[in-house]
Design a protein around this motif. Sequence first.
Motif, PDB file in Angstrom:
ATOM      1  N   ALA A 280     -13.513   5.576  -5.846  1.00 35.78           N
ATOM      2  CA  ALA A 280     -13.830   3.908  -6.054  1.00 35.78           C
ATOM      3  C   ALA A 280     -12.659   2.990  -6.560  1.00 35.78           C
ATOM      4  O   ALA A 280     -12.546   2.144  -5.917  1.00 35.78           O
ATOM      5  CB  ALA A 280     -14.695   4.193  -7.229  1.00 35.78           C
ATOM      6  N   VAL A 281     -11.751   3.782  -7.378  1.00 34.39           N
ATOM      7  CA  VAL A 281     -10.639   3.139  -7.975  1.00 34.39           C
ATOM      8  C   VAL A 281      -9.614   2.859  -6.772  1.00 34.39           C
ATOM      9  O   VAL A 281      -8.961   1.796  -6.667  1.00 34.39           O
ATOM     10  CB  VAL A 281     -10.122   3.821  -9.239  1.00 34.39           C
ATOM     11  CG1 VAL A 281      -8.876   3.188  -9.516  1.00 34.39           C
ATOM     12  CG2 VAL A 281     -11.135   3.804 -10.267  1.00 34.39           C
ATOM     13  N   SER A 282      -9.522   4.075  -6.080  1.00 30.31           N
ATOM     14  CA  SER A 282      -8.278   3.978  -5.036  1.00 30.31           C
ATOM     15  C   SER A 282      -8.903   2.536  -3.804  1.00 30.31           C
ATOM     16  O   SER A 282      -8.070   2.078  -3.410  1.00 30.31           O
ATOM     17  CB  SER A 282      -8.293   5.292  -4.408  1.00 30.31           C
ATOM     18  OG  SER A 282      -7.653   6.186  -5.097  1.00 30.31           O
ATOM     19  N   LEU A 283     -10.216   2.795  -3.579  1.00 31.56           N
ATOM     20  CA  LEU A 283     -10.722   1.847  -2.535  1.00 31.56           C
ATOM     21  C   LEU A 283     -10.364   0.191  -3.263  1.00 31.56           C
ATOM     22  O   LEU A 283      -9.957  -0.498  -2.167  1.00 31.56           O
ATOM     23  CB  LEU A 283     -12.003   2.104  -2.166  1.00 31.56           C
ATOM     24  CG  LEU A 283     -12.370   3.501  -1.409  1.00 31.56           C
ATOM     25  CD1 LEU A 283     -13.915   3.682  -1.430  1.00 31.56           C
ATOM     26  CD2 LEU A 283     -11.943   3.107   0.071  1.00 31.56           C
ATOM     27  N   LEU A 284     -10.820   0.246  -4.266  1.00 33.10           N
ATOM     28  CA  LEU A 284     -10.928  -1.333  -4.924  1.00 33.10           C
ATOM     29  C   LEU A 284      -9.295  -1.625  -5.139  1.00 33.10           C
ATOM     30  O   LEU A 284      -8.970  -2.946  -4.655  1.00 33.10           O
ATOM     31  CB  LEU A 284     -11.689  -1.363  -5.917  1.00 33.10           C
ATOM     32  CG  LEU A 284     -13.238  -1.103  -5.856  1.00 33.10           C
ATOM     33  CD1 LEU A 284     -14.103  -1.030  -7.142  1.00 33.10           C
ATOM     34  CD2 LEU A 284     -13.519  -2.283  -4.783  1.00 33.10           C
ATOM     35  N   LEU A 285      -8.824  -0.901  -5.914  1.00 39.57           N
ATOM     36  CA  LEU A 285      -7.309  -1.130  -6.334  1.00 39.57           C
ATOM     37  C   LEU A 285      -6.304  -1.455  -5.195  1.00 39.57           C
ATOM     38  O   LEU A 285      -5.568  -2.336  -4.961  1.00 39.57           O
ATOM     39  CB  LEU A 285      -6.637  -0.132  -7.164  1.00 39.57           C
ATOM     40  CG  LEU A 285      -5.365  -0.522  -7.863  1.00 39.57           C
ATOM     41  CD1 LEU A 285      -5.158   0.015  -9.197  1.00 39.57           C
ATOM     42  CD2 LEU A 285      -4.116   0.193  -7.065  1.00 39.57           C
ATOM     43  N   ILE A 305      -3.001   3.760  -0.372  1.00 39.32           N
ATOM     44  CA  ILE A 305      -3.737   4.319  -1.399  1.00 39.32           C
ATOM     45  C   ILE A 305      -5.373   3.904  -1.116  1.00 39.32           C
ATOM     46  O   ILE A 305      -6.042   4.816  -1.381  1.00 39.32           O
ATOM     47  CB  ILE A 305      -3.552   3.347  -2.618  1.00 39.32           C
ATOM     48  CG1 ILE A 305      -2.128   3.279  -3.171  1.00 39.32           C
ATOM     49  CG2 ILE A 305      -4.383   3.468  -3.632  1.00 39.32           C
ATOM     50  CD1 ILE A 305      -1.513   2.504  -4.169  1.00 39.32           C
ATOM     51  N   ALA A 306      -5.716   2.757  -0.497  1.00 36.57           N
ATOM     52  CA  ALA A 306      -7.014   2.492  -0.173  1.00 36.57           C
ATOM     53  C   ALA A 306      -7.468   3.728   1.005  1.00 36.57           C
ATOM     54  O   ALA A 306      -8.619   4.246   0.865  1.00 36.57           O
ATOM     55  CB  ALA A 306      -7.078   1.337   0.788  1.00 36.57           C
ATOM     56  N   HIS A 307      -6.511   4.195   1.775  1.00 37.51           N
ATOM     57  CA  HIS A 307      -6.972   5.214   2.797  1.00 37.51           C
ATOM     58  C   HIS A 307      -6.978   6.553   1.892  1.00 37.51           C
ATOM     59  O   HIS A 307      -8.103   7.186   2.511  1.00 37.51           O
ATOM     60  CB  HIS A 307      -5.924   5.011   4.087  1.00 37.51           C
ATOM     61  CG  HIS A 307      -6.105   4.265   4.861  1.00 37.51           C
ATOM     62  ND1 HIS A 307      -7.023   4.039   5.938  1.00 37.51           N
ATOM     63  CD2 HIS A 307      -5.079   3.355   5.160  1.00 37.51           C
ATOM     64  CE1 HIS A 307      -6.663   2.850   6.531  1.00 37.51           C
ATOM     65  NE2 HIS A 307      -5.438   2.488   6.288  1.00 37.51           N
ATOM     66  N   ALA A 308      -6.152   6.616   0.948  1.00 38.48           N
ATOM     67  CA  ALA A 308      -6.521   7.868   0.123  1.00 38.48           C
ATOM     68  C   ALA A 308      -8.034   7.726  -0.441  1.00 38.48           C
ATOM     69  O   ALA A 308      -8.449   8.885  -0.645  1.00 38.48           O
ATOM     70  CB  ALA A 308      -5.572   7.827  -0.927  1.00 38.48           C
ATOM     71  N   GLY A 309      -8.422   6.840  -0.876  1.00 37.79           N
ATOM     72  CA  GLY A 309      -9.678   6.678  -1.341  1.00 37.79           C
ATOM     73  C   GLY A 309     -10.859   7.198  -0.452  1.00 37.79           C
ATOM     74  O   GLY A 309     -11.740   7.581  -0.611  1.00 37.79           O
ATOM     75  N   ILE A 414     -17.560  -2.204   2.076  1.00 37.88           N
ATOM     76  CA  ILE A 414     -17.227  -3.233   1.288  1.00 37.88           C
ATOM     77  C   ILE A 414     -15.543  -3.467   1.349  1.00 37.88           C
ATOM     78  O   ILE A 414     -15.049  -4.393   1.426  1.00 37.88           O
ATOM     79  CB  ILE A 414     -17.659  -3.537  -0.174  1.00 37.88           C
ATOM     80  CG1 ILE A 414     -19.427  -3.788   0.147  1.00 37.88           C
ATOM     81  CG2 ILE A 414     -17.086  -4.734  -0.775  1.00 37.88           C
ATOM     82  CD1 ILE A 414     -20.028  -3.640  -1.192  1.00 37.88           C
ATOM     83  N   ALA A 415     -15.041  -2.182   0.618  1.00 44.30           N
ATOM     84  CA  ALA A 415     -13.577  -2.196   0.542  1.00 44.30           C
ATOM     85  C   ALA A 415     -12.720  -2.349   2.245  1.00 44.30           C
ATOM     86  O   ALA A 415     -11.964  -2.852   2.211  1.00 44.30           O
ATOM     87  CB  ALA A 415     -13.134  -0.973   0.034  1.00 44.30           C
ATOM     88  N   ALA A 416     -13.591  -1.651   3.005  1.00 41.20           N
ATOM     89  CA  ALA A 416     -12.990  -1.953   4.359  1.00 41.20           C
ATOM     90  C   ALA A 416     -13.002  -3.338   4.902  1.00 41.20           C
ATOM     91  O   ALA A 416     -12.019  -3.917   5.521  1.00 41.20           O
ATOM     92  CB  ALA A 416     -13.802  -0.928   5.317  1.00 41.20           C
ATOM     93  N   VAL A 417     -13.743  -4.178   4.560  1.00 40.38           N
ATOM     94  CA  VAL A 417     -14.087  -5.543   4.709  1.00 40.38           C
ATOM     95  C   VAL A 417     -13.214  -6.379   4.349  1.00 40.38           C
ATOM     96  O   VAL A 417     -12.299  -7.035   5.041  1.00 40.38           O
ATOM     97  CB  VAL A 417     -15.450  -5.927   4.575  1.00 40.38           C
ATOM     98  CG1 VAL A 417     -15.551  -7.652   4.815  1.00 40.38           C
ATOM     99  CG2 VAL A 417     -16.595  -5.700   5.462  1.00 40.38           C
TER     100      VAL A 417
END
Length: 512
Positions: A280-285, A305-309, A414-417
């Motif tokens: 969750a933190v990786s996706l959002l941050l 970092i988001a992809h790591a999420g 949502i993070a992907a959007v």
Amino acid sequence: MSFETPDFSLALPEIWLLGAICVVLIVDLFVRGSRRSVTFFLTQAVLLVTAALAITTQWGVTETTFSGHYVVDPLAAMLKATLALLVVLALAYTRPYLEARGLLQGEVYLLALFATLGMLIIASGGSLLTLYLGLEMLSLSLYALVAYHRDSRQAAEAAMKYFVLGALASGILLYGMSMVYGGAASLELAVIAEAAASEEPPLLLLFGMSFMLVGVAFKLGAAPFHAWVPDVYQGAPTPVTLFISTAPKVAAVALFLRLLVDGLGPLHETLQPMLLILAAVSLLLGNLTAIMQTNLKRMLAYSGIAHAGFIVLALAAGTEAGHAAALFYVIAYGIMAAGAFGLIIVLSSAGTEAEQIADYRGLNERHPILAGVLLLLMISMTGIPGTIGFYAKYLVLKAAVEADLIAMAVLAVIAAVIGAFYYLRVLKVAYFDRPEVPPEGSQKPTGPNEGSVGEGEGATPSRPDGAAGTVLVPGASLPIRALLVVNGAAVLVLGIFPERLIALCQSVLGAG
């Protein structure tokens, strides 16, 4: 621990690679100047043979040797072949960039080979000792690669940050391993798994698992253990950034599968909440911070970092389908990241670094083929159907839903959007903005020595307003540009025909 006569034939890929490193080292001592390409081609040949040996000697074999420290199975064979091929791809992009800057030395290829050897050891790690040795061989090689450009202040600063944080993460990982060893009284992952599966697993295993997760998350670049990622990606020479963003990510997933699935898989219910927080933190941050970047390398760092999420979310599912999804995702990300940083290398001439998003203004008017590659890479990272990135995200979301992680799946969507905004912004600049050439004499080369890591979050000293972009002239030869086109086409082809790669990832993890 039982001692047995080791079967050296099972470890042929590593033995070959170690012997070949010695040969490359000796050959490089006798080549100079323009003949330095001999080291490059020899390195590529060594890696291709390593991939072939991994498939021919280890595919379909399930055995352990070296007193349980070394594991051979289809997963190891696939990981080793993938790692070797990704390193081949990464090194193929490096040569023109290093030649143009007088940095083409044999040390680059030797360090890359040692890093590859460490990754292969991780892929077949059957004990805590083997995994830690492989990880340290990989880490030390990467530290040296980041600091390779000794005259660059950015590279030196990035290497120092990477080394300090990496040493801290390695220490925490080793502390966790010592706890697990104390709880299971063995270094072998098979014995540790038996202890973890007992009705009352030792408390030391639970504590050790938590500490080991920190080390794995650091290597994967997941938040909140991500502080090194943006600075290292921006400060290191672009070929080194490309290398770090590809094969080592696959090795990090391999480390998780060996350490926290093969070894401590029975404790997944305890591990899952921590993984969900990391995801969750990786996706959002990652996605929210990437929006603010004007430096493309730094944007891709936060994007990573988001992809790591997404990868951590797949691993949090705790199912074979989730593990297969994580493996597919990290391979897909490696291909996409290689293309993205490869494009930066191709568009970087001897005096200019194509790092600013503003540099890509009107790219479609000047270099339509390269703009097409950029289009494929950005829409794939966004997750638009028809590309490999779509299926990577789809498999992760499917595994999360099947594991009843509905809320996390919604958060990931949502993070992907959110992430689509900064990817499509790059395409808007490339296709709809016109290049603005600064007046003569107002622009100076934006080489890797300028400023410090993270200065201004993007704009270089030569362009304080970040408005005008450099008129980019491809600095790479035709074969490298052709390789980039093939790299971009692979993103599309694997997105249209992903079945074989998906089935392969599922079969090696028993999810088929």
